[in-house]
Write a protein that holds these residues in place. Sequence first.
Motif, PDB file in Angstrom:
ATOM      1  N   ASP A  24      43.071  40.202  46.426  1.00  0.00           N
ATOM      2  CA  ASP A  24      42.982  38.761  46.656  1.00  0.00           C
ATOM      3  C   ASP A  24      43.859  38.037  45.632  1.00  0.00           C
ATOM      4  OD1 ASP A  24      42.306  36.074  46.767  1.00  0.00           O
ATOM      5  OD2 ASP A  24      40.191  36.485  47.147  1.00  0.00           O
ATOM      6  N   PRO A  25      44.992  37.457  46.058  1.00  0.00           N
ATOM      7  CA  PRO A  25      45.885  36.807  45.100  1.00  0.00           C
ATOM      8  C   PRO A  25      45.235  35.627  44.378  1.00  0.00           C
ATOM      9  CG  PRO A  25      46.675  36.494  47.346  1.00  0.00           C
ATOM     10  CD  PRO A  25      45.500  37.405  47.423  1.00  0.00           C
ATOM     11  N   GLU A  26      44.222  35.026  44.979  1.00  0.00           N
ATOM     12  CA  GLU A  26      43.509  33.953  44.283  1.00  0.00           C
ATOM     13  C   GLU A  26      42.782  34.495  43.054  1.00  0.00           C
ATOM     14  OE1 GLU A  26      41.543  30.853  46.693  1.00  0.00           O
ATOM     15  OE2 GLU A  26      42.180  32.071  48.395  1.00  0.00           O
ATOM     16  N   ASN A  27      42.177  35.670  43.170  1.00  0.00           N
ATOM     17  CA  ASN A  27      41.506  36.275  42.013  1.00  0.00           C
ATOM     18  C   ASN A  27      42.509  36.566  40.901  1.00  0.00           C
ATOM     19  OD1 ASN A  27      38.957  36.268  43.168  1.00  0.00           O
ATOM     20  ND2 ASN A  27      39.177  38.317  44.015  1.00  0.00           N
ATOM     21  N   ARG A  28      43.671  37.065  41.273  1.00  0.00           N
ATOM     22  CA  ARG A  28      44.689  37.355  40.257  1.00  0.00           C
ATOM     23  C   ARG A  28      45.162  36.074  39.585  1.00  0.00           C
ATOM     24  NH1 ARG A  28      46.772  40.664  44.629  1.00  0.00           N
ATOM     25  NH2 ARG A  28      48.637  39.367  44.688  1.00  0.00           N
ATOM     26  N   ARG A  37      46.697  25.874  38.162  1.00  0.00           N
ATOM     27  CA  ARG A  37      46.149  25.774  39.513  1.00  0.00           C
ATOM     28  C   ARG A  37      47.040  26.625  40.418  1.00  0.00           C
ATOM     29  NH1 ARG A  37      49.101  21.968  42.485  1.00  0.00           N
ATOM     30  NH2 ARG A  37      50.496  20.745  41.187  1.00  0.00           N
ATOM     31  N   TYR A  38      46.603  26.821  41.635  1.00  0.00           N
ATOM     32  CA  TYR A  38      47.373  27.609  42.581  1.00  0.00           C
ATOM     33  C   TYR A  38      47.124  27.052  43.978  1.00  0.00           C
ATOM     34  CZ  TYR A  38      42.850  29.699  43.330  1.00  0.00           C
ATOM     35  OH  TYR A  38      41.519  29.870  43.595  1.00  0.00           O
ATOM     36  N   THR A  39      48.057  27.293  44.853  1.00  0.00           N
ATOM     37  CA  THR A  39      47.891  26.900  46.249  1.00  0.00           C
ATOM     38  C   THR A  39      48.214  28.103  47.127  1.00  0.00           C
ATOM     39  OG1 THR A  39      50.169  26.062  46.268  1.00  0.00           O
ATOM     40  CG2 THR A  39      48.429  24.453  45.915  1.00  0.00           C
ATOM     41  N   VAL A  40      47.390  28.311  48.134  1.00  0.00           N
ATOM     42  CA  VAL A  40      47.603  29.392  49.089  1.00  0.00           C
ATOM     43  C   VAL A  40      48.532  28.852  50.167  1.00  0.00           C
ATOM     44  CG1 VAL A  40      46.496  30.951  50.740  1.00  0.00           C
ATOM     45  CG2 VAL A  40      45.341  30.365  48.593  1.00  0.00           C
ATOM     46  N   ASP A  41      49.616  29.574  50.418  1.00  0.00           N
ATOM     47  CA  ASP A  41      50.683  29.062  51.264  1.00  0.00           C
ATOM     48  C   ASP A  41      50.750  29.651  52.673  1.00  0.00           C
ATOM     49  OD1 ASP A  41      51.478  27.529  49.049  1.00  0.00           O
ATOM     50  OD2 ASP A  41      52.743  29.151  48.303  1.00  0.00           O
ATOM     51  N   ASP A  42      49.838  30.559  53.008  1.00  0.00           N
ATOM     52  CA  ASP A  42      49.844  31.112  54.362  1.00  0.00           C
ATOM     53  C   ASP A  42      48.438  31.593  54.712  1.00  0.00           C
ATOM     54  OD1 ASP A  42      50.023  33.393  52.616  1.00  0.00           O
ATOM     55  OD2 ASP A  42      50.640  34.595  54.334  1.00  0.00           O
ATOM     56  N   PRO A  43      48.123  31.712  56.008  1.00  0.00           N
ATOM     57  CA  PRO A  43      46.763  32.077  56.421  1.00  0.00           C
ATOM     58  C   PRO A  43      46.305  33.452  55.939  1.00  0.00           C
ATOM     59  CG  PRO A  43      48.048  31.288  58.311  1.00  0.00           C
ATOM     60  CD  PRO A  43      48.986  31.405  57.153  1.00  0.00           C
ATOM     61  N   THR A  49      51.360  29.954  45.498  1.00  0.00           N
ATOM     62  CA  THR A  49      52.161  29.319  44.458  1.00  0.00           C
ATOM     63  C   THR A  49      51.288  29.112  43.237  1.00  0.00           C
ATOM     64  OG1 THR A  49      53.535  28.204  46.092  1.00  0.00           O
ATOM     65  CG2 THR A  49      53.583  27.328  43.842  1.00  0.00           C
ATOM     66  N   TRP A  50      51.715  29.703  42.118  1.00  0.00           N
ATOM     67  CA  TRP A  50      51.042  29.500  40.838  1.00  0.00           C
ATOM     68  C   TRP A  50      51.702  28.303  40.168  1.00  0.00           C
ATOM     69  CZ3 TRP A  50      51.280  34.964  38.158  1.00  0.00           C
ATOM     70  CH2 TRP A  50      50.562  35.891  38.915  1.00  0.00           C
ATOM     71  N   HIS A  51      50.919  27.391  39.638  1.00  0.00           N
ATOM     72  CA  HIS A  51      51.429  26.265  38.866  1.00  0.00           C
ATOM     73  C   HIS A  51      51.129  26.594  37.405  1.00  0.00           C
ATOM     74  CE1 HIS A  51      52.163  24.086  42.585  1.00  0.00           C
ATOM     75  NE2 HIS A  51      51.048  24.653  43.004  1.00  0.00           N
ATOM     76  N   VAL A  65      55.600  28.891  40.480  1.00  0.00           N
ATOM     77  CA  VAL A  65      56.011  30.287  40.651  1.00  0.00           C
ATOM     78  C   VAL A  65      55.549  30.708  42.046  1.00  0.00           C
ATOM     79  CG1 VAL A  65      55.848  32.638  39.775  1.00  0.00           C
ATOM     80  CG2 VAL A  65      55.736  30.711  38.170  1.00  0.00           C
ATOM     81  N   ASN A  66      56.503  30.927  42.918  1.00  0.00           N
ATOM     82  CA  ASN A  66      56.197  31.316  44.293  1.00  0.00           C
ATOM     83  C   ASN A  66      55.982  32.819  44.340  1.00  0.00           C
ATOM     84  OD1 ASN A  66      56.561  28.661  45.411  1.00  0.00           O
ATOM     85  ND2 ASN A  66      58.721  28.944  44.988  1.00  0.00           N
ATOM     86  N   THR A  67      54.730  33.224  44.557  1.00  0.00           N
ATOM     87  CA  THR A  67      54.400  34.645  44.576  1.00  0.00           C
ATOM     88  C   THR A  67      54.156  35.103  46.016  1.00  0.00           C
ATOM     89  OG1 THR A  67      51.990  34.425  44.366  1.00  0.00           O
ATOM     90  CG2 THR A  67      53.287  34.416  42.313  1.00  0.00           C
ATOM     91  N   GLU A  68      54.414  36.379  46.214  1.00  0.00           N
ATOM     92  CA  GLU A  68      54.156  36.971  47.522  1.00  0.00           C
ATOM     93  C   GLU A  68      53.767  38.427  47.350  1.00  0.00           C
ATOM     94  OE1 GLU A  68      56.242  37.778  51.869  1.00  0.00           O
ATOM     95  OE2 GLU A  68      57.438  36.871  50.275  1.00  0.00           O
TER      96      GLU A  68
END
Length: 148
Positions: A24-28, A37-43, A49-51, A65-68
């Motif tokens: 789960d990238p939110e947990n990371r 903060r972070y925003t989830v960019d896809d379903p 995106t990490w801020h 930082v755009n992570t994938e």
Amino acid sequence: MTVRVDRSFELAASPERVWEFIADPENRARAISVVQRYTVDDPEARRVTWHVELPIPLVRKTIAVNTEDVTREPPSYVKFVGKSKVMDVTGEHEIVELDDGTRLENHFVVDGKLPGVEKFFKRNLDDELRNLQRALERDLQSTRSEEP
């Protein structure tokens, strides 16, 4: 300059349970202290995106930082890449089943594009991995206490 850190730690949990957290990238994102903060960019939550706020002289604002997640092999491996104007980061988490639990092997590479970025991560990447370990342990503990 490039900073590389390889660290592992063992957990008294199944590989599937560790995967549930680490995939789960939110947990990371929540575990990293400089991610404000972070925003989830896809379903599918593969792009987040990490801020990030770095306490270095040349960076005076929050960096996106755009992570994938570029590779997901449930329940054993996830690799992500992050790109920004000040750094690129690659992270890999490999889950290894043990007789009495799981070992999580973590590999990180940070390529700084501005002076001070690599020095910051060289000094702090171990602490950030400890933050990840503590967050995972807290998550495991909270689910144990919820079990009947």
